[in-house]
Scaffold this active site. Structure first.
Site, PDB file in Angstrom:
ATOM      1  N   CYS A   2      -4.340  -4.661  15.690  1.00 39.48           N
ATOM      2  CA  CYS A   2      -3.918  -3.833  16.815  1.00 39.48           C
ATOM      3  C   CYS A   2      -2.490  -4.214  17.188  1.00 39.48           C
ATOM      4  CB  CYS A   2      -4.821  -4.082  18.015  1.00 39.48           C
ATOM      5  SG  CYS A   2      -6.559  -3.899  17.628  1.00 39.48           S
ATOM      6  N   TRP A  76      -7.017  -0.755  16.211  1.00 35.89           N
ATOM      7  CA  TRP A  76      -7.732  -0.606  14.938  1.00 35.89           C
ATOM      8  C   TRP A  76      -9.102  -1.210  15.194  1.00 35.89           C
ATOM      9  CZ3 TRP A  76     -10.175  -3.473  11.129  1.00 35.89           C
ATOM     10  CH2 TRP A  76     -10.331  -2.845   9.881  1.00 35.89           C
ATOM     11  N   ASN A 102      -5.355  -8.350  20.791  1.00 32.53           N
ATOM     12  CA  ASN A 102      -5.353  -8.181  19.344  1.00 32.53           C
ATOM     13  C   ASN A 102      -6.014  -9.423  18.756  1.00 32.53           C
ATOM     14  OD1 ASN A 102      -4.827  -7.664  16.626  1.00 32.53           O
ATOM     15  ND2 ASN A 102      -2.754  -8.525  16.741  1.00 32.53           N
ATOM     16  N   LYS A 488      -1.556   2.326  -4.732  1.00 33.93           N
ATOM     17  CA  LYS A 488      -0.676   3.205  -3.955  1.00 33.93           C
ATOM     18  C   LYS A 488      -1.265   4.600  -3.880  1.00 33.93           C
ATOM     19  CE  LYS A 488       1.253   1.182  -2.304  1.00 33.93           C
ATOM     20  NZ  LYS A 488       1.508  -0.165  -2.036  1.00 33.93           N
ATOM     21  N   LYS A 607      -1.599  -1.939   8.941  1.00 32.70           N
ATOM     22  CA  LYS A 607      -0.654  -2.667   8.093  1.00 32.70           C
ATOM     23  C   LYS A 607      -0.918  -4.168   8.035  1.00 32.70           C
ATOM     24  CE  LYS A 607       3.936  -2.645   6.462  1.00 32.70           C
ATOM     25  NZ  LYS A 607       3.556  -2.195   5.108  1.00 32.70           N
TER      26      LYS A 607
HETATM   27  C1  F6R Z   1      -1.037  -1.828   0.249  1.00 36.56           C
HETATM   28  C2  F6R Z   1      -0.793  -2.846   1.250  1.00 36.56           C
HETATM   29  C3  F6R Z   1      -1.809  -3.917   1.399  1.00 36.56           C
HETATM   30  C4  F6R Z   1      -1.130  -5.266   1.670  1.00 36.56           C
HETATM   31  C5  F6R Z   1      -2.194  -6.325   1.996  1.00 36.56           C
HETATM   32  C6  F6R Z   1      -1.587  -7.679   2.228  1.00 36.56           C
HETATM   33  O1  F6R Z   1      -0.009  -0.888   0.226  1.00 36.56           O
HETATM   34  O2  F6R Z   1       0.182  -2.825   1.940  1.00 36.56           O
HETATM   35  O3  F6R Z   1      -2.645  -4.006   0.294  1.00 36.56           O
HETATM   36  O4  F6R Z   1      -0.380  -5.637   0.561  1.00 36.56           O
HETATM   37  O5  F6R Z   1      -2.906  -5.934   3.136  1.00 36.56           O
HETATM   38  O6  F6R Z   1      -0.702  -7.670   3.304  1.00 36.56           O
HETATM   39  P1  F6R Z   1       0.375  -8.797   3.500  1.00 36.56           P
HETATM   40  O7  F6R Z   1       1.312  -8.733   2.343  1.00 36.56           O
HETATM   41  O8  F6R Z   1       1.024  -8.481   4.802  1.00 36.56           O
HETATM   42  O9  F6R Z   1      -0.363 -10.102   3.517  1.00 36.56           O
END
Ligand code: F6R
Length: 612
Positions: A2, A76, A102, A488, A607
């Site tokens: 969140c 989220w 969060n 992707k 994200k």
């Molecule tokens: C896919 C994507 C996710 C991140 C994953 C790890 O496009 O963005 O698969 O790669 O959640 O996130 P980080 O790199 O922030 O640990």
């Protein structure tokens, strides 16, 4: 997952909160809410299921709520479905305390039952409301908000970043953090809390990163930070070195497209300062040749796309270092009783620096005596603070949920680290080392040139966007790259897709290939080009439609076999995935565009994944 924001100052809070939430909507977007305190109306809470725009329209961009103190949240969902009631802020029973959260409160049920026995009634299904009610309980005990927060934090278990306001404290905003990101921003007309710098960058670049266990009390003119015993602590200020335009679309239709286009520059920023006179120089790591030689095992651990970077790096590092390199999903690593000791180097890769599984994997590695090196994009994030060594990818803020430029910069940086270690170990010949470094320096320029003419990808996407299942096949580095291409595509276009090592297809999955099935065949790794052709022929013989991705020099040969061919410029074979992944990102982008998907905010995703 969140996003939280808070403001206390001399300006109307609601529009500032909405603006900050809009910049953090990528963190979660199934509901949103704000609470603003005004002199005349007390605590005004507005929240709504769905995108932030619904809330914004409901309160006329914030104009409906007066007051210069407030908190906001974009959610989220974890505990409780996304609906108006479960949306934050949550308000205590007597209406005096409002809170945004969060994280996850692990012992919420136990506390909830306890409070229920005392007669407290709950409105929502969330773990977060429990904290609002617990705060009221402790506040009634001690009549001091800071003390009440301290008592409350001692009782809860789990992860949190909180923003809290209380009707009895008209000029104060309280924040607390443990295992969920939270920054404090020092503005001209007031002060801020936020999950992410992007939310406040329009107002200030002067920030402080809160540490676990800390509580902050903000007024319009001051910020005081305390440790978990409520003893004041001095904090170091950081000046954010990018400006608001980096976190805006700047005329591009989507953040994802902008971020794809930014890749050459992001790679340049990541590698240029680290290559001097043809040598890789990593000033931020202090590793002697002797220490390098004492490393007997290397683990790379990460999630999602960052894990896919690890997959490419495994091939490259084993080639360069002649040492075993294991890649492990962070969510598996921590429970796998990993063979880590004080001769193990553990690389953790994370764009956000907040991914809970990656963080937990790193802690497990440290606990077992391993040396940890984190590759992270977000400055001051949680992983950064606990890793033994840190190397930043200088990708700048990445807003689209699907990563592109963070992936590319991670990959480039991992190649640099591989070369750095290879030099220390003396495991690579000088000529080979020089050739790779020289090609690395040319990468941004080659990528930039290729991005100047992307008509073919756009055309192929319009030809293939209606497929409902797509296979990516490749061997070795192409297989590792295919994993990312497939992820992707599925995450933003919702098309079922799988990546397979080409040789493995005939051991089962080939039964799914039928006339018309789209196979994206990846053949950019020159040493295995002939094998690549055989696999393409194999799937063509079963009626597959093949879109091939190869290099410019193999393109001609490929055109005779495949139905559609894309080509990228040649580089050193181990760097080829850096160029090859770009058409795959764009293919996913254009397919999703054709299908009318919400590209920057795909369904069910967020994200920064701070839950297990
Ligand atoms: C896919 C994507 C996710 C991140 C994953 C790890 O496009 O963005 O698969 O790669 O959640 O996130 P980080 O790199 O922030 O640990």
């Amino acid at each position: 997952m969140c996003g939280i924001i808070g403001f206390v100052g001399r300006e109307s809070a609601a529009p500032i909160l909405l603006d900050g939430l809009a910049r953090m909507e990528y963190r979660g977007y199934d509901s949103a809410g704000v609470a603003v305190r005004s002199e005349s109306r007390g605590l005004q809470v507005r929240k709504s299921k769905g995108r932030l725009q619904i809330l914004s329209d409901m309160i006329h961009g914030g104009a409906d709520l007066d007051g210069t103190l407030g908190i906001g949240h974009t959610r989220w969902a974890t505990h409780g479905e996304p609906n108006d009631i479960n949306a934050h802020p949550h308000v205590s029973e007597n209406g005096t305390i409002a809170l945004v959260h969060n994280g996850i409160i692990e012992n919420y049920l136990e506390i909830k039952e306890h409070l229920q026995k005392l007669g407290v009634s709950f409105a929502s299904d969330t773990d977060s409301e429990v904290v609002a009610q617990l705060l009221e309980y402790h506040y009634n005990e001690c009549h001091n908000m800071l003390e009440a927060v301290g008592r409350c934090l001692r009782r809860i278990e789990g992860s949190y970043a909180f923003g809290i306001i209380c009707a009895d404290y008209p000029n104060a905003l309280i924040a607390a953090r443990k295992d969920s990101p939270l920054i404090l921003g020092y503005g001209k007309n007031g002060n801020f809390i936020a999950s992410d710098v992007t939310a406040v960058i329009k107002y200030t670049r002067d920030v402080v990163y809160m540490d676990d266990g800390e509580i902050a009390v903000l007024t319009a003119d001051s910020i005081d930070v305390f440790d978990d015993e409520l003893v004041p602590v001095e904090k170091q200020h950081h000046l954010v070195d990018w400006d608001v335009s980096a976190a805006e679309k700047g005329g591009y239709p989507h953040f994802m497209f902008k971020e794809i286009m930014e890749q050459p520059e992001a790679i340049r920023k990541t590698i240029s300062p680290r290559i001097r006179d043809g040598r890789v120089v990593l000033d931020d790591i202090c590793l002697t040749c002797e220490e390098a030689r004492s490393i007997s095992r290397i683990f790379i651990t990460a999630c999602g796309s960052s894990y896919h970077v690890g997959m490419v790096s495994k091939y490259n590092w084993e080639r360069l270092l002649r040492r075993p390199v294991e890649v492990c999903l962070a969510s598996e690593f921590r429970y796998s009783d990993p063979l880590v000791d004080d001769h193990t180097l553990v690389i953790v890769i994370s764009q956000s620096g907040e991914t809970l599984d990656t963080m937990a994997a790193m802690r497990e590695a440290k606990r077992r005596g391993g040396r940890t090196l984190a590759i992270v994009n977000v400055v001051g994030s949680s992983i950064v603070r606990e890793a033994d060594d840190v190397l930043y990818t200088w990708a700048g803020p990445e807003i689209a949920v699907a990563t592109t430029k963070a992936y590319s910069t991670q990959l480039a940086l991992m190649d640099l680290v591989g070369l750095y270690l290879a030099e220390k170990l003396g495991s690579v010949e000088q000529g080979e080392y020089d050739a790779i470094v020289a090609e690395m320096e040319r990468l941004p320029e080659k990528m930039q040139a290729w991005l100047g003419d992307i008509g073919d990808v756009q055309y192929f996407a319009s030809r293939y966007f209606n497929h409902d299942s797509i296979f990516f096949i490749g061997r070795n580095l192409d297989y590792a790259m295919g994993l990312e291409g497939s992820l992707k595509l599925k995450e933003i276009s919702y098309i079922h897709s799988e990546a397979y090592a080409s040789g493995e297809l005939k051991h089962g999955t080939i039964s799914l290939i039928e006339p018309g099935t789209l196979v994206v065949a990846l053949g950019t790794y020159a040493p295995l080009f002939d094998k690549f052709i055989s696999n393409v022929v194999e799937v063509k013989a079963r009626g597959a439609e093949v879109m091939a991705l190869t290099t410019e020099s193999f393109c001609r040969k490929m055109e005779k076999t495949a139905d559609a061919t894309l080509a990228v410029p040649e580089t050193h074979p181990i760097l080829q995935p850096s160029l090859g992944v770009v058409p795959l990102q764009l293919f996913a982008y254009y397919v999703a565009l054709q299908r009318g998907c919400d590209i920057d905010k795909p369904r069910n995703l967020a994200k920064s994944v701070t839950v297990e």
